[in-house]
Write a protein that holds these residues in place. Structure first.
Motif, PDB file in Angstrom:
ATOM      1  N   ILE A  47      32.203  44.038  38.684  1.00 11.36           N
ATOM      2  CA  ILE A  47      32.863  45.495  38.066  1.00 11.36           C
ATOM      3  C   ILE A  47      33.390  46.358  38.883  1.00 11.36           C
ATOM      4  O   ILE A  47      35.090  47.181  38.114  1.00 11.36           O
ATOM      5  CB  ILE A  47      31.863  45.509  36.698  1.00 11.36           C
ATOM      6  CG1 ILE A  47      30.823  44.593  36.552  1.00 11.36           C
ATOM      7  CG2 ILE A  47      32.389  47.021  35.941  1.00 11.36           C
ATOM      8  CD1 ILE A  47      29.678  45.002  35.332  1.00 11.36           C
ATOM      9  N   VAL A  48      33.164  46.521  39.492  1.00 11.28           N
ATOM     10  CA  VAL A  48      33.415  48.142  40.338  1.00 11.28           C
ATOM     11  C   VAL A  48      34.727  47.776  41.068  1.00 11.28           C
ATOM     12  O   VAL A  48      35.724  48.713  41.033  1.00 11.28           O
ATOM     13  CB  VAL A  48      32.234  49.014  41.203  1.00 11.28           C
ATOM     14  CG1 VAL A  48      33.321  50.153  42.070  1.00 11.28           C
ATOM     15  CG2 VAL A  48      31.482  49.637  40.283  1.00 11.28           C
ATOM     16  N   VAL A  49      34.692  47.145  41.670  1.00 14.95           N
ATOM     17  CA  VAL A  49      35.938  46.235  42.760  1.00 14.95           C
ATOM     18  C   VAL A  49      36.868  45.499  41.347  1.00 14.95           C
ATOM     19  O   VAL A  49      38.052  46.455  41.926  1.00 14.95           O
ATOM     20  CB  VAL A  49      35.116  45.307  43.902  1.00 14.95           C
ATOM     21  CG1 VAL A  49      36.837  44.235  44.242  1.00 14.95           C
ATOM     22  CG2 VAL A  49      34.739  46.092  44.838  1.00 14.95           C
ATOM     23  N   TYR A  50      36.661  45.308  40.518  1.00  8.20           N
ATOM     24  CA  TYR A  50      37.611  44.786  39.555  1.00  8.20           C
ATOM     25  C   TYR A  50      38.839  46.563  39.197  1.00  8.20           C
ATOM     26  O   TYR A  50      39.749  46.075  38.813  1.00  8.20           O
ATOM     27  CB  TYR A  50      37.416  44.432  37.940  1.00  8.20           C
ATOM     28  CG  TYR A  50      38.149  44.040  37.081  1.00  8.20           C
ATOM     29  CD1 TYR A  50      38.784  42.475  36.983  1.00  8.20           C
ATOM     30  CD2 TYR A  50      38.488  44.928  36.141  1.00  8.20           C
ATOM     31  CE1 TYR A  50      39.185  41.977  36.206  1.00  8.20           C
ATOM     32  CE2 TYR A  50      39.498  43.852  34.752  1.00  8.20           C
ATOM     33  CZ  TYR A  50      40.072  43.385  35.319  1.00  8.20           C
ATOM     34  OH  TYR A  50      40.579  42.641  34.790  1.00  8.20           O
ATOM     35  N   GLU A  97      44.962  43.692  44.522  1.00 11.35           N
ATOM     36  CA  GLU A  97      45.105  42.879  45.784  1.00 11.35           C
ATOM     37  C   GLU A  97      43.510  42.909  46.334  1.00 11.35           C
ATOM     38  O   GLU A  97      44.308  43.088  47.292  1.00 11.35           O
ATOM     39  CB  GLU A  97      46.322  44.029  46.349  1.00 11.35           C
ATOM     40  CG  GLU A  97      47.982  43.831  45.828  1.00 11.35           C
ATOM     41  CD  GLU A  97      48.817  44.403  46.220  1.00 11.35           C
ATOM     42  OE1 GLU A  97      49.590  43.784  46.488  1.00 11.35           O
ATOM     43  OE2 GLU A  97      48.883  45.574  45.541  1.00 11.35           O
ATOM     44  N   TYR A  98      43.141  44.294  46.138  1.00  9.70           N
ATOM     45  CA  TYR A  98      41.845  43.798  46.695  1.00  9.70           C
ATOM     46  C   TYR A  98      40.265  43.656  46.178  1.00  9.70           C
ATOM     47  O   TYR A  98      39.266  44.041  46.355  1.00  9.70           O
ATOM     48  CB  TYR A  98      41.570  45.516  46.219  1.00  9.70           C
ATOM     49  CG  TYR A  98      42.688  46.852  47.073  1.00  9.70           C
ATOM     50  CD1 TYR A  98      42.010  47.022  48.204  1.00  9.70           C
ATOM     51  CD2 TYR A  98      44.125  47.230  46.727  1.00  9.70           C
ATOM     52  CE1 TYR A  98      43.271  48.095  48.765  1.00  9.70           C
ATOM     53  CE2 TYR A  98      44.737  47.859  46.647  1.00  9.70           C
ATOM     54  CZ  TYR A  98      44.816  48.379  47.735  1.00  9.70           C
ATOM     55  OH  TYR A  98      45.383  49.088  48.440  1.00  9.70           O
ATOM     56  N   ARG A  99      40.259  42.630  45.362  1.00 12.35           N
ATOM     57  CA  ARG A  99      38.977  42.178  44.803  1.00 12.35           C
ATOM     58  C   ARG A  99      38.453  41.403  45.390  1.00 12.35           C
ATOM     59  O   ARG A  99      37.203  41.494  45.367  1.00 12.35           O
ATOM     60  CB  ARG A  99      39.643  41.074  43.702  1.00 12.35           C
ATOM     61  CG  ARG A  99      40.370  41.156  42.869  1.00 12.35           C
ATOM     62  CD  ARG A  99      39.649  41.413  41.824  1.00 12.35           C
ATOM     63  NE  ARG A  99      40.353  42.867  40.472  1.00 12.35           N
ATOM     64  CZ  ARG A  99      40.912  42.545  39.912  1.00 12.35           C
ATOM     65  NH1 ARG A  99      41.033  41.231  39.602  1.00 12.35           N
ATOM     66  NH2 ARG A  99      41.683  42.912  38.961  1.00 12.35           N
ATOM     67  N   SER A 100      39.507  41.034  46.485  1.00 12.71           N
ATOM     68  CA  SER A 100      37.965  40.821  48.135  1.00 12.71           C
ATOM     69  C   SER A 100      37.045  41.345  48.618  1.00 12.71           C
ATOM     70  O   SER A 100      35.764  41.597  49.157  1.00 12.71           O
ATOM     71  CB  SER A 100      39.194  39.480  49.416  1.00 12.71           C
ATOM     72  OG  SER A 100      39.273  40.425  49.108  1.00 12.71           O
ATOM     73  N   ALA A 101      37.701  42.885  48.257  1.00 16.88           N
ATOM     74  CA  ALA A 101      36.429  44.106  48.926  1.00 16.88           C
ATOM     75  C   ALA A 101      34.723  43.922  48.196  1.00 16.88           C
ATOM     76  O   ALA A 101      34.033  44.621  48.905  1.00 16.88           O
ATOM     77  CB  ALA A 101      36.911  45.690  47.863  1.00 16.88           C
ATOM     78  N   SER A 102      34.804  42.613  47.198  1.00 27.71           N
ATOM     79  CA  SER A 102      33.728  43.111  46.611  1.00 27.71           C
ATOM     80  C   SER A 102      32.256  41.927  47.006  1.00 27.71           C
ATOM     81  O   SER A 102      31.302  42.239  46.803  1.00 27.71           O
ATOM     82  CB  SER A 102      33.775  42.152  45.012  1.00 27.71           C
ATOM     83  OG  SER A 102      33.887  41.168  44.924  1.00 27.71           O
TER      84      SER A 102
END
Length: 477
Positions: free
Chosen positions: A317-320, A325-330
């Motif tokens: 939820i936070v990374v969303y 472009e940054y979704r893989s940060a989860s």
């Protein structure tokens, strides 16, 4: 310091960090939508180079200033500041000249360009941060918690405003973040100096000799330079490995994951800021009051454990909010939480090394943790990319905590309830490993709830103490 004033002091520090945390939470999605991962990765290189230079410039004398602050008479503390700043100012000039001479090679290695201006920005930022470091330390050591909190908020807000204002004129490049950083650091430094001008007036320095002269300051600080150098490698080898094996784009995503974990870093910063002067003061007052240190360790342990579990539980939820472009940060976040958790809790357990003035042990601890992290990154980053870097960093910080704690206990034994803490860390590490390779599902939610229950059961006694303290506080109102 009485218990009531101790709580008020901590809450004052926490207020600033809490506001900063909220600002960071809502501003991170704005920044990640303005700056793409590749440019964010280059900004990570800017912070990396700046931190290398600052490590060499300060030469451990900031820690000497902190260690001997309360040993000097109040009227002589400005002179202690002067003595602590002489060598860093000289080294700052030497390093600045070196950067200007070799600017092409340095810019090419770190930024894939031959930009002269990026080196200028690093030099300016380092000069500001040298003064900033000591100006903020003065406020910390004088335990001016409200002033410190206000400075935190000003620094964060001015950075966000700078990014938003500069993003379009600079075509949303990494220079947007660089200039905003320099501006926010300059503004907060000026205000910090104005809040404690007596330390910065040359006329206020007395002819009376310090109890700890410059030789003592250097003797205490120099071993910390080697420790700091190793610690720097320990903290930044992940980013170097990602840049080498995966490129700027993956480094940018990794940096974005770090910006989320910075929510916990805000708590780490708050506690460390509050704890350092308080611990020294308590030890000088009554070194046999070990229950105070035990309780404080358990208070911060349970708080950090709950927050770490919460970040893993809600990672998707936070990374969303960061953008597509940054979704893989989860998948990078879970193991990164061990960096602020283990560091913050270890600040309460490392006191034996600090009280006994045994800084050489910090070198041993840093070397061991660094070696593990270097090996871990060399093995895992080529296979797993940024995920591998996060796993290696998390495991290394667990070792960092273990070494800090058990070496410290040899010099100053305190019952920290380590069995309970190690059980919780094992459970959360298992949870982080599963979450690194899986999106949110029924099992991740169940695992998170189970982790919270285990922490609550193991720390029920200290939670009951917290409840009793809060109950008494509200009953008086």
């Amino acid at each position: 310091m009485k218990k009531g004033s101790l709580i008020r002091s901590f809450m004052s520090y926490a207020l600033g960090s809490g506001i900063t945390l909220i600002i960071g939470f809502f501003s991170s999605p704005v920044i990640t939508r303005l700056i793409n991962p590749e440019e964010y990765g280059k900004f990570s290189m800017f912070t990396l180079v700046a931190n290398i230079a600052m490590l060499a410039i300060i030469c451990g004398l900031d820690q000497s200033f902190v260690r001997f602050f309360y040993e000097e008479k109040e009227k002589l503390r400005p002179k202690l500041l002067q003595q602590s700043l002489i060598i860093p100012f000289i080294l700052n000039v030497v390093i600045a000249v070196g950067m200007l001479v070799f600017y092409k090679k340095l810019a090419l290695v770190f930024f894939q360009s031959e930009s002269f201006f990026i080196m200028i920005f690093i030099i300016i930022n380092n000069t500001i941060m040298l003064i900033n470091r000591f100006a903020f330390l003065i406020i910390r050591m004088e335990q001016k918690s409200r002033s410190y909190s206000i400075l935190q908020v000003i620094q964060k807000l001015s950075y966000i405003i700078g990014v938003i204002v500069l993003a379009t004129p600079l075509n949303k490049s990494y220079l947007t973040l660089v200039i905003a950083t320099v501006f926010s650091n300059l503004l907060s430094t000026i205000i910090a100096i104005l809040l404690d001008m007596k330390y910065w007036r040359v006329s206020s320095y007395k002819k009376e000799m310090l109890k700890n002269d410059q030789k003592v300051l250097i003797a205490y600080g120099i071993p910390l330079v080697f420790s700091g150098a190793v610690t720097w490698i320990f903290q930044y080898v992940d980013r170097i490995a990602i840049k080498q094996f995966s490129g700027y784009e993956e480094l940018g995503v990794y940096g974005a994951a770090f910006s989320i974990v910075a929510l916990l870093n805000a708590v780490q910063s708050t506690f460390t800021t509050f704890w350092t002067p308080v611990a020294l003061e308590k030890y000088i007052e009554n070194r046999e009051n070990k229950q105070f240190f035990s309780n404080m360790c358990q208070y911060i342990s349970v708080a950090m454990l709950y927050m770490g579990i919460g970040l893993i539980l809600f990672k998707d939820i936070v990374v969303y909010l960061l953008g597509a472009e940054y979704r893989s940060a989860s998948f990078i976040m879970p193991f990164l939480i061990f960096m602020p958790i283990m560091y913050t809790v270890s600040e309460t357990t490392v006191i034996g090394i600090n009280f006994s003035k045994k800084p050489n042990y910090h070198i041993l601890i840093s070397v061991a943790s660094c070696l593990l992290n270097v090996i871990g990154n060399l093995i895992l980053v080529p296979m797993l990319g940024a995920k591998g870097a996060a796993i290696s960093t998390g495991i290394s910080y667990i070792l960092f905590y273990v070494l800090r704690t058990h070496i410290s206990l040899k010099f100053y034994y305190v019952n920290y309830k380590l069995r309970e803490f190690y059980i919780c860390i094992f459970i959360i590490a298992s949870y982080a490993l599963y979450s690194t390779f899986n999106k949110a599902n029924f099992f991740t939610i169940l695992f998170g709830i189970l982790s919270i229950v285990i922490v609550t059961v193991l720390y029920k006694e200290i939670l009951r103490k917290v409840y009793d303290i809060l109950k008494k506080k509200f009953d008086k109102q």
